[in-house]
Enzyme design. Sequence first.
Site, PDB file in Angstrom:
ATOM      1  N   HIS A 347       0.997  -1.295   0.052  1.00  0.00           N
ATOM      2  CA  HIS A 347       0.004  -0.011   0.000  1.00  0.00           C
ATOM      3  C   HIS A 347       0.909   1.387   0.059  1.00  0.00           C
ATOM      4  CE1 HIS A 347      -3.795   2.328   1.309  1.00  0.00           C
ATOM      5  NE2 HIS A 347      -2.624   3.079   1.591  1.00  0.00           N
ATOM      6  N   GLU A 348       1.848   1.528   0.843  1.00  0.00           N
ATOM      7  CA  GLU A 348       2.746   2.620   0.972  1.00  0.00           C
ATOM      8  C   GLU A 348       3.802   2.594  -0.194  1.00  0.00           C
ATOM      9  OE1 GLU A 348       1.642   4.561   3.231  1.00  0.00           O
ATOM     10  OE2 GLU A 348       0.611   3.098   4.317  1.00  0.00           O
ATOM     11  N   HIS A 351       1.752   4.146  -2.995  1.00  0.00           N
ATOM     12  CA  HIS A 351       1.879   5.675  -2.713  1.00  0.00           C
ATOM     13  C   HIS A 351       2.900   6.183  -3.746  1.00  0.00           C
ATOM     14  CE1 HIS A 351      -1.900   6.232  -0.591  1.00  0.00           C
ATOM     15  NE2 HIS A 351      -1.536   5.641   0.390  1.00  0.00           N
ATOM     16  N   HIS A 357      -5.636   6.639  -2.787  1.00  0.00           N
ATOM     17  CA  HIS A 357      -6.601   5.627  -2.247  1.00  0.00           C
ATOM     18  C   HIS A 357      -7.924   5.567  -3.349  1.00  0.00           C
ATOM     19  CE1 HIS A 357      -5.062   7.069   1.873  1.00  0.00           C
ATOM     20  NE2 HIS A 357      -4.390   5.734   1.555  1.00  0.00           N
TER      21      HIS A 357
END
Length: 845
Positions: A347-348, A351, A357
């Site tokens: 997830h990070e 980014h 998101h």
Amino acid sequence: MGPRALSPLASLRLRWLLACGLLGPVLEAGRPDLEQTVHLSSYEIITPWRLTRERREALGPSSQQISYVIQAQGKQHIIHLERNTDLLPNDFVVYTYDKEGSLLSDHPNVQSHCHYRGYVEGVQNSAVAVSACFGLRGLLHLENASFGIEPLHNSSHFEHIFYPMDGIHQEPLRCGVSNRDTEKEGTQGDEEEHPSVTQLLRRRRAVLPQTRYVELFIVVDKERYDMMGRNQTAVREEMIRLANYLDSMYIMLNIRIVLVGLEIWTDRNPINIIGGAGDVLGNFVQWREKFLITRWRHDSAQLVLKKGFGGTAGMAFVGTVCSRSHAGGINVFGQITVETFASIVAHELGHNLGMNHDDGRECFCGAKSCIMNSGASGSRNFSSCSAEDFEKLTLNKGGSCLLNIPKPDEAYSAPSCGNKLVDPGEECDCGTAKECEVDPCCEGSTCKLKSFAECAYGDCCKDCQFLPGGSMCRGKTSECDVPEYCNGSSQFCPPDVFIQNGYPCQNSKAYCYNGMCQYYDAQCQVIFGSKAKAAPRDCFIEVNSKGDRFGNCGFSGSEYKKCATGNALCGKLQCENVQDMPVFGIVPAIIQTPSRGTKCWGVDFQLGSDVPDPGMVNEGTKCDAGKICRNFQCVNASVLNYDCDIQGKCHGHGVCNSNKNCHCEDGWAPPHCDTKGYGGSVDSGPTYNAKSTALRDGLLVFFFLIVPLVAAAIFLFIKRDELRKTFRKKRSQMSDGRNQANVSRQPGDPSISRPPGGPNVSRPPGGPGVSRPPGGPGVSRPPGGPGVSRPPPGHGNRFPVPTYAAKQPAQFPSRPPPPQPKISSQGNLIPARPAPAPPLYSSLT
């Protein structure tokens, strides 16, 4: 490339094993440890069997390809695995510290690691990532579900726990979005009309056919190291497993994860981890820029922490994967499994790769939730929105470092032709046999270049040939950037460099920072359109002193931090003259604050607590004379360490780049811009092709030969009538002149008769010694022939002695005169002796 399907003999043996019940769940053989299953809502105990030709055998260190049969969920799954040779480079490095705090480096032998990747037979677009070091531990991604597998504790029968990943109980992890947004996203994921994940994969691979490679560096903090019993080997193996899981998740987007290095803070944490997630992230990326990136090249660094942040799983910058200063993230690794933690890091890292998101957007991934859900759900699938976000990053020329395919000396030493990585001994690798059918440069069976090819991939490779030296391969993106050029002998574009941080830009109103000129007006225009500009200083002070979501200087723990007056210009960005709404794809919350006759406009993008707000003032922005914004504070610009002596080092004809080398202006040559040349630097590649002058020579020939000839031809064509008339006139005049000359040479022509005494002198008729022509008196005859009168005796040398001409052919005038000899006039000659007296003729009367 995975192993082949089972042979008929192996399939027959498999059916025999199933008939005997040897592959079913073995519930009576052992009971799971309560601690091992307390976080699972459902699981099965299974015994995987390794498939061989004759018997089950232990996994050896030399096994490159293996297959297992798993009976679970009422189905039989045959998984084919191969060692993940792309996972670790040959020069994989591990940094640690001794008790004195000195840095230690080690290059462990990872050539025979036990981490595998593969697929499930008969399941399209499936993916498997497991570690086979001590049993099977890892992930299986099927069509619309993911499962975990791990060895059963204290089992002596090779028993394993098999469980669905969405059935893991864990402490709720959030990213600061509202429940309404989360529920909306979850509802969208259940809609039946969405395409399957298979269709998503096909669509994404069609849009992004070129594989990207993320060179990942992982840093483990002191507390997590202590939690692992201060066992460096255990930490290393755990992080390698993590990278293997990440690779299995990102492969659906045609992205490969390569773990290039690991650092373990064994003695102490070199950064302050007290405070909120934003504070720790800021401290980490500053440490990375100053220390880590100077030691080891990588695309993104992720910090693994034991400490939590009030339910926040992590934090990272968006779209900064290739940034020197912001390509990083922090991730909380508490009391959860590595398999679950992998979704947090994915997830990070997402980014960093430009992914926002999924909340509030029409996203689907074929599962109940997706990896980029802000609730950190533990999903293993990326959504259609994530694929589109990454596509935008690449189309906007972001993530250029991801095209940097690991070179042969950086790749894992065990070669594997067909893995799309150029291993040692290979010149290219086009992938599978089907993929190689459309590759014009590479021989898929040998991973060698075709006979006519110089290269097969890279920014400086086109049509299987190196681009000429001086071909631009990376353009200039701003006034603080510099272009890069191919060198004519390599397929790779030189590394990206830019003007050194701290160089004045925007007419000395701002500073260059990481290749961009950072100033308030430009930031306002990015958000509110081209007519927006920075608000007065009073707006910044009034709004950012409140310490809320619309005006703050970051976080202090989980609370917003108020800005001191001196730091107000480094908090929330304030703009005025706003005539357009934000141009971002995500609609933010907008606040308008009246202040002393103007309106202060600010935004909050509500991206969650794990994403820095784009509505904050950018780092590197000039906040006062000789000061810049750094970590929400207005600090002295000396922190940029700008030390370029333009006059002394670059002789006033260039600037220093991020490697502190001179980038010369056009007309001057590197390295010091003190001699004539073509500009550029030792880092940018040649700005022209020194070996090839074909273009120059061609231009010279064209302009100095071809163009004049064409112009002359056009002129002649236009003036052809006039030239024809002129030519005819000249030819007529020349013809007339020749005719007159011929007439003047006719014999007996009275007009050319001359007296004996010289030209144009006639003598009176009847004078002494002058004969008269037959035509009548007064007509003289030419001298020199018979019948020419001579001076009488006694005159001596008074007259010149004529010279007799050769006899001429007879002429026939219209009125024939009597035959007369013709003589030519010779002018005033002095004879050597007197000539005899000429005969006298009487007139015929």
